[in-house]
Enzyme design. Structure first.
Site, PDB file in Angstrom:
ATOM      1  N   HIS A   1      15.157   5.805  30.188  1.00 49.99           N
ATOM      2  CA  HIS A   1      15.840   6.919  30.832  1.00 49.99           C
ATOM      3  C   HIS A   1      16.146   8.058  29.868  1.00 49.99           C
ATOM      4  CE1 HIS A   1      19.385   4.244  29.766  1.00 49.99           C
ATOM      5  NE2 HIS A   1      19.787   5.399  29.278  1.00 49.99           N
TER       6      HIS A   1
ATOM      7  N   SER B   1      22.386   5.171  24.085  1.00 51.73           N
ATOM      8  CA  SER B   1      21.236   4.555  24.739  1.00 51.73           C
ATOM      9  C   SER B   1      19.990   4.648  23.860  1.00 51.73           C
ATOM     10  CB  SER B   1      20.957   5.234  26.081  1.00 51.73           C
ATOM     11  OG  SER B   1      21.979   4.965  27.000  1.00 51.73           O
TER      12      SER B   1
ATOM     13  N   ASP C   1      13.449  -0.943  30.895  1.00 53.97           N
ATOM     14  CA  ASP C   1      14.130   0.281  30.457  1.00 53.97           C
ATOM     15  C   ASP C   1      13.926   0.588  28.978  1.00 53.97           C
ATOM     16  OD1 ASP C   1      15.621   2.582  30.650  1.00 53.97           O
ATOM     17  OD2 ASP C   1      17.545   1.582  30.418  1.00 53.97           O
TER      18      ASP C   1
END
Length: 433
Positions: free
Chosen positions: A246, A357, A278
């Site tokens: 993402h 992230s 992911d």
């Protein structure tokens, strides 16, 4: 984050959305009924100006890359008030805001005044057909589990709804059908797995956080793309770094900007995207490359061991947080938004915030045990990383071939203990120094 919207501000910002215009069918938009918005940066501030239930093409003001979205509005009128929930659905995330207006007329609430508004709170519950998903996010933005996207691609007849303030908020039937069409046409079908070669490295043992950070941070980078920003780190000597999917927008970006701790900025090409777990791989071909971090490729962490999370939360580069491994779990119903069912999820109380992230979760030897993914909530201290072992298996990475002896032994992660004086002595002799 609460916002109280004043009508004058709403009217003033409405023009920022630009004109809505029909897009001529191009090669990438074939068979799609697409409208284009010149700029949707303020859609959540003035959501009433958005085309709902249509595939909308939005060009990033940052990179010029195109993002496709479907917007939905659900509202409930009671007496002189109206509560509305606005959502933006892309192939990667759903973004949602709400507003409560009072002083509404019997036919319309366009002149009502806003008494409450804000982002949809985390966690967000989504139901599609009989399947339920609990997903976590920040500032009203929630990354969608791949299993939900796949379900919508295959079946456009089920009902889609979210739970907000203990109320079920249904999305329009047309919204679901349009989402299915968008997902089937926009999402790239397959990525060829690139060759990744990892090596056994010399590592310390029970390093202090200060020494571990100084040693590891040069290999950790800040990644900026049209989808936002996050963290990444190098995993091999050929310029390949890893981050969360993402962070680069599910692969819509072809090239991203990479900021290093010391040295010039770099440019990298997205070469692989995993929607299942992911993560994404980026290849840097030019410039002086940081060395790869040692990977704990041979074993999983154990509950209770100390860990360190590195990253760039909220754009603040070189941030270090510490904690322990709270548990190692198998991804299942509660973790569909993080990884494939059955993948290993590392739960930690080391703080992981927006921007962390894609950063590394390290053990005390400065070996990567996982990729930071998300924090469940900022108050509960529940944070998660996807196991590096499972990611390497998905990439079909082979364990490095190493020569071992009575003084060159591998630790449980598959690296050499540099604190062994015999190892250092014989390595110097072998190198002729």
């Amino acid at each position: 984050m609460k916002r109280v919207l004043i009508m004058a501000a709403v009217l003033g910002l409405a023009s920022a959305l630009g004109d809505i215009q029909k897009v001529k069918a191009s090669e990438g938009d074939k068979d799609l009924d697409v409208v284009e918005i010149e700029n949707a940066d303020q859609w959540d501030v003035s959501p009433r100006k958005i085309p709902y239930g249509r595939i909308t093409k939005i060009k990033s003001s940052f990179s010029g890359e195109a993002e496709y979205a479907v917007f939905d509005r659900n509202y409930l009128k009671r007496g002189g008030s109206e509560q509305s929930v606005y959502t933006k659905w892309t192939s990667d995330y759903v973004r949602g805001v709400y507003e409560l207006r009072a002083g509404c007329g019997w036919a319309s609430c366009s002149l009502g005044y806003v008494i409450d508004s804000g982002d949809l709170p985390s966690p967000l519950e989504i139901k599609y057909g009989s399947e339920k998903y609990t997903i976590y996010g920040d500032d009203g933005k929630f990354y969608l589990p791949n299993s939900l996207v796949e379900n919508i691609k295959k079946n456009n007849k089920s009902s889609l709804s979210i739970r907000f303030k203990k109320k079920v908020v249904p999305m329009g039937k047309g919204t679901v059908e349009t989402l299915s069409k968008m997902y089937n046409n926009v999402i790239k079908k397959t990525w060829k797995i690139p060759p990744v070669k990892i090596s056994a490295q010399k590592v310390g043992k029970n390093l202090s956080v200060e020494k571990l950070s100084a040693q590891s941070l040069p290999s950790v980078v800040t990644i900026k793309s049209g989808a936002g920003q996050g963290t990444g780190f190098f995993i091999d000597d050929n310029g390949i770094l890893i981050t969360n999917r993402h962070v680069i927008g599910g692969g819509s970006a072809k090239q991203v900007k990479i900021e290093t701790v010391a040295g010039p900025d770099l440019k990298g090409d997205v070469i692989y995207v995993s929607r299942k777990d992911d993560f994404a791989l980026i290849k840097v071909s030019e410039g002086k490359l940081p060395k790869p971090l040692p990977l704990c490729y041979a074993s999983y962490p154990i509950t209770g061991q100390s860990v360190v999370a590195l990253g760039s939360p909220l754009g603040l580069a070189n941030t270090v947080t510490t904690g322990i491994v709270s548990a190692v779990r198998r991804s299942g119903k509660d973790f569909k938004s993080v990884a494939t069912e059955g993948a290993s999820i590392i739960q930690t109380d080391a703080s992981i915030n927006p921007g962390n992230s894609g950063g590394p979760l390290l053990n005390q030897n400065a070996e990567v045990i996982g990729i930071n993914t998300f924090g469940k909530t900022s108050s509960e201290g529940l944070n998660f990383a996807v196991s590096i072992v499972d990611i390497l298996e998905q990439l079909e990475v082979k364990k490095p071939e190493v020569e071992t002896s009575w003084f060159r032994k591998l630790n449980k992660c598959g690296n050499f203990d540099s604190s062994n004086p015999l190892l250092n002595f014989f390595d110097r002799k072998t190198s002729g120094s």
